[in-house]
Design an enzyme around this catalytic site. Sequence first.
Site, PDB file in Angstrom:
ATOM      1  N   GLU A   1      23.044   9.253  46.968  1.00  0.00           N
ATOM      2  CA  GLU A   1      22.508   7.893  47.056  1.00  0.00           C
ATOM      3  C   GLU A   1      23.370   7.071  46.112  1.00  0.00           C
ATOM      4  O   GLU A   1      23.408   7.344  44.917  1.00  0.00           O
ATOM      5  CB  GLU A   1      21.030   7.913  46.666  1.00  0.00           C
ATOM      6  CG  GLU A   1      20.279   6.661  47.025  1.00  0.00           C
ATOM      7  CD  GLU A   1      20.166   5.735  45.851  1.00  0.00           C
ATOM      8  OE1 GLU A   1      21.120   4.963  45.621  1.00  0.00           O
ATOM      9  OE2 GLU A   1      19.138   5.802  45.165  1.00  0.00           O
TER      10      GLU A   1
ATOM     11  N   SER B   1      26.921   6.610  41.138  1.00  0.00           N
ATOM     12  CA  SER B   1      27.915   5.634  41.574  1.00  0.00           C
ATOM     13  C   SER B   1      28.556   6.035  42.903  1.00  0.00           C
ATOM     14  O   SER B   1      28.541   7.191  43.297  1.00  0.00           O
ATOM     15  CB  SER B   1      29.004   5.493  40.523  1.00  0.00           C
ATOM     16  OG  SER B   1      29.779   6.682  40.478  1.00  0.00           O
TER      17      SER B   1
ATOM     18  N   GLY C   1      29.684   9.781  43.969  1.00  0.00           N
ATOM     19  CA  GLY C   1      29.153  10.373  45.196  1.00  0.00           C
ATOM     20  C   GLY C   1      30.261  10.787  46.145  1.00  0.00           C
ATOM     21  O   GLY C   1      30.230  11.876  46.733  1.00  0.00           O
TER      22      GLY C   1
ATOM     23  N   CYS D   1      18.542   0.773  42.145  1.00  0.00           N
ATOM     24  CA  CYS D   1      19.337   0.876  43.374  1.00  0.00           C
ATOM     25  C   CYS D   1      18.948  -0.216  44.358  1.00  0.00           C
ATOM     26  O   CYS D   1      19.736  -0.588  45.209  1.00  0.00           O
ATOM     27  CB  CYS D   1      19.100   2.206  44.069  1.00  0.00           C
ATOM     28  SG  CYS D   1      18.888   3.601  42.996  1.00  0.00           S
TER      29      CYS D   1
END
Lengths: 523, 523
Positions: free
Chosen positions: B265, B242, B246, B302
């Site tokens: 990421e 998330s 991150g 993603c």
Amino acid sequence: MTLTGKLLIGQQSISGHRDAIRAINPATNAPLEPAYAGGDEQHVEQACALAWAAFDAYRETPLADRATLLETIATHIEALGDELVERACAETGLPRARIEGERGRTCGQLRAFARTVRLGEWLDVRVDTAQPQRLPLPRADLRQRHIALGPVAVFGASNFPLAFSVAGGDTASALAAGCPVIVKAHNAHPGTSELVGRAIARAVKHCGLPEGVFSLLYGAGNEVGIALVSDPRIKAVGFTGSRSGGIALCQAAQARPEPIPVYAEMSSINPVYLFPAALETRCEALAEGFVASLTQGAGQFCTNPGLVIALQGAALDHFIQSASERLSRCPSQTMLTPGIFSAYETGVKALAQHANIAAKGMPATGPNLGQAHLFVTQAEAFLNNEQLQAEVFGAASLVVACRDVEHMRQVSEHLEGQLTATLQMDDSDLPQARALLPVLERKAGRLLVNGWPTGVEVCDAMVHGGPFPATSDARSTSVGTAAILRFLRPVCYQDFPDALLPAALQHDNPLRLRRLLDGQREA
Amino acid sequence: MTLTGKLLIGQQSISGHRDAIRAINPATNAPLEPAYAGGDEQHVEQACALAWAAFDAYRETPLADRATLLETIATHIEALGDELVERACAETGLPRARIEGERGRTCGQLRAFARTVRLGEWLDVRVDTAQPQRLPLPRADLRQRHIALGPVAVFGASNFPLAFSVAGGDTASALAAGCPVIVKAHNAHPGTSELVGRAIARAVKHCGLPEGVFSLLYGAGNEVGIALVSDPRIKAVGFTGSRSGGIALCQAAQARPEPIPVYAEMSSINPVYLFPAALETRCEALAEGFVASLTQGAGQFCTNPGLVIALQGAALDHFIQSASERLSRCPSQTMLTPGIFSAYETGVKALAQHANIAAKGMPATGPNLGQAHLFVTQAEAFLNNEQLQAEVFGAASLVVACRDVEHMRQVSEHLEGQLTATLQMDDSDLPQARALLPVLERKAGRLLVNGWPTGVEVCDAMVHGGPFPATSDARSTSVGTAAILRFLRPVCYQDFPDALLPAALQHDNPLRLRRLLDGQREA
């Protein structure tokens, strides 16, 4: 050319409104005309708007055109002639030969990046061709190249008024990568900055490029710098200077809604290891070389040898004695600015509280004259006192005497990140050097054998970088052609028609790049 | 193999003391045995000490040996057979075919990095030979290679229990670079993590490598993760998850005395552009492809197409109608965890407050069943409401209707950083696509023509990355062989005797690398 004392925003000269900067001749403490009234947030806004407007066009200029810009900048700097040399000498107290040499290096650096741009390897073109028949799923056509990050803010260094300032390594590598550049001039040499900045602007105009490719701002305090690093259109930062300055920029860059990379080259004491056989057989030569490297340019180099590590004993005593004798004959030298001189004095006083003074350079009276210092301490003291590895910018160095090889290793492991580490060794020192090498590789960006760390070659293989606090990003170098890689990011194009692909990725490879094609490097 | 519920520190199984994690089968909400008691700071300390002890030796393993490790890991994962597939299915609710495919991808990825390691291009060897006669100063012999950054902390992803978890892309690329790895297992699939972690540990042992090359930790809260990222021996972080997670890791990494890079990421809504001619000529096919990409794997990718941008009008209305009909026939799908399901529900409710619901998937009763959603809004609303571009992880997408091309451009400029951007275009759309391309290059890591963003190829040219908040570091990719470059830094060796040089840099080039030799690439 008459210096105007104005900001340079694109092709426009604009007067600042804020407190003025005035250069000082450090040899006399006399102020130099003109005054440079500082810019404000509105000037940053203007420069960023121009840079942003120029970015998409500039980053897609043909490689040859971008190389020509770099070469034209070099030509225009050379065309400044003596005026540049004289102004730089007056603003820095550096001797004429040094400034001339630095001008050669600066222009050579611009031309080296021009060659790198033309070669195109930095595009890192990778092509994986489509496999429509692959099972269970077909593979698309995938092509990668690197593109410029965006406009870059560059903060010039005090100690290289040309080679790491307005048209220095950060500017040259960012322009090479396709990034517009906004320079915040160093307050110590505003006139040199203006001369070089106007040479760049003339080159931009001569090459028919958008004016936003380059701007030059001045500012006495933090306003301009923080506004620059905080502007959403700035996508990376290059900085050479103090540890506190670099950390402040990193924090500002991280506090943005969109954090950006900061390449700050900050602090290094550049350990030199004197291994036993080398110390035994060429003690005098080592002392001579060491003192020459330490005192060159009043010690005002990032790679100045601020730490000597060796085994205690008669050979080391001899080295200290010989180095001390040589050092005590070194005349004091004018430092770059009153501020740097005063910080040096403070740093030397702090060191003197924790280590023994072995020698001082010749005393002198006059403004900003830095007196070289050599200190000696024991490994135990060094290991127990972090202050002993704080950088003192100037011609001060500390000899750390180690009881045994294990102690030498402990001292090495205890070091912070460094730009360089130097091994003075003879053949019979090889086993000891080899045992220490893994530690040094972890600590420093450049390792030298039987040389001195000052003198940084601009070439493909150079690494002027290293783990924190030497830099804020050990994955890069700020000197040498690999510096271009700092300002790039990869983009992948999937199943693009040739008509929409950038030239670097088109099927018939019009730029003749050596692509990584289906896992194999093209010849 | 019986699952032990223990931490794996090097070759040792160790029981945690902290709150236990227990996997939940999201299809039934039934807990799965065993419980995994969490580790504490002491376990992090142990794992980091082992990783650090292994680092110098591991990073200098011959390239062939390191490649063999990666291949051996793949073999050992395959040898887990059905037990791995069944456990992964139970822990994630993902269908068997998907897990089998992901296992293939995971092992293929390990083998791709093995090939990359052997090829050695990532060493980026540059040699500038000595020029002792050069004037005014001789040039030293300078040689550059890249070395591993140090031990890496990897945080596994929820949505790829194999390909982006314990032996996933971050682990494979860090091991390939020569970095020991400590994985913090994702709480959603601890059993899958244990099976794969033990396969890695067996491979490490089988290859005769130091045990510290790999450890696997569990922890219910933040204690283990923050301790890992804060440990001075950890030199980089890989994370997929998330945006808030991150960013928290980035802040912890920046707050260290020595900041380190974080490759997180995080968040992407992957805009899809439907250009007029394409929309006119193949509206049904676009609707079909879009809904398939959106709902695949319950939208838990993603690269899920969470945003559709097109000109308003009859063709777009037709697309929305067709997509809505298809979407309304899509069965709800079990999401990965109760937490992800609940976040999806919250996200969909938030979107519904600001945009119109065009369609919902088939309703269903049962635990954690995500119902697909299609929303529609106008460009003005999108431009004025940041919440409309917040990622909703799952099968939800928003169509943004634009008044004209300029509006489309404004919407594009308004986007945050993305992993992908997709152009659905016909030949006559080329001018519009070309005009938008510079914006999209600035916004995304991968640009696609006439495909769908889900499905990320593991190859040399892939870029799974992009500007913030897609990732925390746009200069890299987390998928594809270029991911190895994230965990390296350059080191330069000056005037080294051959006997002290690493093999990659020795004069007779024993590794047969294509070096950049005096400015020219060797054939």
